[in-house]
Design an enzyme around this catalytic site. Structure first.
Site, PDB file in Angstrom:
ATOM      1  N   ASP A 207       0.823  -1.202   0.000  1.00 53.52           N
ATOM      2  CA  ASP A 207       0.000   0.000   0.000  1.00 53.52           C
ATOM      3  C   ASP A 207       0.864   1.262   0.000  1.00 53.52           C
ATOM      4  O   ASP A 207       0.682   2.156  -0.793  1.00 53.52           O
ATOM      5  CB  ASP A 207      -0.994   0.005   1.176  1.00 53.52           C
ATOM      6  CG  ASP A 207      -0.345  -0.272   2.532  1.00 53.52           C
ATOM      7  OD1 ASP A 207       0.888  -0.453   2.603  1.00 53.52           O
ATOM      8  OD2 ASP A 207      -1.082  -0.310   3.542  1.00 53.52           O
TER       9      ASP A 207
ATOM     10  N   ASP B  81       7.015   3.647   3.118  1.00 54.84           N
ATOM     11  CA  ASP B  81       7.238   4.714   4.091  1.00 54.84           C
ATOM     12  C   ASP B  81       8.736   4.697   4.443  1.00 54.84           C
ATOM     13  O   ASP B  81       9.554   5.196   3.675  1.00 54.84           O
ATOM     14  CB  ASP B  81       6.310   4.444   5.280  1.00 54.84           C
ATOM     15  CG  ASP B  81       6.290   5.542   6.328  1.00 54.84           C
ATOM     16  OD1 ASP B  81       6.663   6.669   6.006  1.00 54.84           O
ATOM     17  OD2 ASP B  81       5.903   5.271   7.475  1.00 54.84           O
TER      18      ASP B  81
HETATM   19  P1  IMP Z   1       7.498   1.051   6.191  1.00 58.61           P
HETATM   20  O1  IMP Z   1       7.957  -0.284   6.656  1.00 58.61           O
HETATM   21  O2  IMP Z   1       7.883   2.138   7.144  1.00 58.61           O
HETATM   22  O3  IMP Z   1       7.864   1.373   4.782  1.00 58.61           O
HETATM   23  O4  IMP Z   1       5.935   1.064   6.319  1.00 58.61           O
HETATM   24  C1  IMP Z   1       5.146   0.318   5.515  1.00 58.61           C
HETATM   25  C2  IMP Z   1       3.864  -0.049   6.192  1.00 58.61           C
HETATM   26  O5  IMP Z   1       3.520   0.837   7.258  1.00 58.61           O
HETATM   27  C3  IMP Z   1       2.758   0.049   5.191  1.00 58.61           C
HETATM   28  O6  IMP Z   1       2.543  -1.189   4.544  1.00 58.61           O
HETATM   29  C4  IMP Z   1       1.585   0.496   6.029  1.00 58.61           C
HETATM   30  O7  IMP Z   1       0.919  -0.639   6.518  1.00 58.61           O
HETATM   31  C5  IMP Z   1       2.183   1.252   7.183  1.00 58.61           C
HETATM   32  N1  IMP Z   1       2.144   2.724   7.003  1.00 58.61           N
HETATM   33  C6  IMP Z   1       3.160   3.560   6.774  1.00 58.61           C
HETATM   34  N2  IMP Z   1       2.765   4.839   6.650  1.00 58.61           N
HETATM   35  C7  IMP Z   1       1.418   4.813   6.807  1.00 58.61           C
HETATM   36  C8  IMP Z   1       0.393   5.844   6.779  1.00 58.61           C
HETATM   37  O8  IMP Z   1       0.603   7.052   6.577  1.00 58.61           O
HETATM   38  N3  IMP Z   1      -0.876   5.391   6.983  1.00 58.61           N
HETATM   39  C9  IMP Z   1      -1.202   4.090   7.190  1.00 58.61           C
HETATM   40  N4  IMP Z   1      -0.279   3.110   7.210  1.00 58.61           N
HETATM   41  C10 IMP Z   1       1.018   3.473   7.027  1.00 58.61           C
HETATM   42 MG    MG Z   2      -0.854  -1.147   7.853  1.00 60.22          MG
END
Ligand code: IMP
Ligand code: MG
Length: 200
Positions: A117, A120
């Protein structure tokens, strides 16, 4: 060829539907904008995977709306599987990553399209890609609806990106806060007091 940069979202004022006015600060991406962009993404994926028997691996649970709408525009032979990863535990800060569902389809020698989705910090995709690589696919391409480059920690880029978004916590169209808001048909910015309340 380098793919064109994803559109940055335009911060026009879009009225928040009454039902969600208490929870959302604003609407960042409307359902029409999502619909139009998905068609472009599907066309790019299709063009890059001609004559390939794809395995689409979608990360649970935030991808469900995105995945369903995207793949109906991709006219290629494909199989679909899910991988379960849980990171955000009732908060907007990442917790420990846990795999909650393993793949059922054998991806060895296959072209994998990995869907998430939002990219981040990049920790989730980094972990999932590492796990997939052990299964010896021919190639892994990554596709995300949203990218929040400002928060990137891992050096990772997705091949297909829907929208570049500002550093705000967004919900809707599959994305959650504490498992809620996934059903919104658009992407909205959560009011900070909602997650501050939950944290206190
Ligand atoms: P990462 O591991 O920090 O890249 O985060 C990825 C996961 O964190 C995504 O698959 C989302 O489930 C969640 N996530 C990160 N940012 C957001 C946001 O702004 N809203 C909702 N979920 C988020
Ligand atoms: Mg999530």
């Amino acid at each position: 060829m380098k793919p064109p940069a994803p559109p940055a979202v335009r911060q026009r004022a879009k009225p928040v539907p009454t039902a969600w006015r208490g929870d959302l600060k604003s609407i960042l991406i409307s359902r029409n904008e999502i619909r139009d962009r998905l068609k472009e993404m599907a066309a790019a994926i299709e063009a890059d995977h001609q004559k390939r028997d794809l395995v689409v691996v979608s990360v649970l649970t935030g991808t469900v709306l995105f995945l369903a709408d995207l793949i109906r525009h991709i006219s290629l032979p494909m199989r679909l599987d899910f991988i379960g990863v849980s990171s955000y535990r009732n908060a907007t800060k990442p917790g420990q990553l846990v795999f909650t569902k393993e793949l059922g389809i054998d991806v060895q020698g296959r072209d994998v399209l990995l869907i998430d989705d939002i990219l981040d910090t990049g920790q989730t995709l980094h972990r999932v890609i590492g796990k997939l690589r052990q299964l010896k696919p021919r190639r892994i391409r990554t596709c995300v609806l949203l990218s929040k480059s400002a928060r990137r920690v891992k050096k990772i880029k997705a091949h297909y990106v829907g929208f570049e978004v500002p550093d705000e916590f967004v919900v809707g169209y599959g994305l959650d806060f504490a498992e809620r808001y996934r059903n919104l048909p658009f992407i909205g910015v959560l009011k900070p007091e909602i997650y501050q309340q939950a944290a206190s």
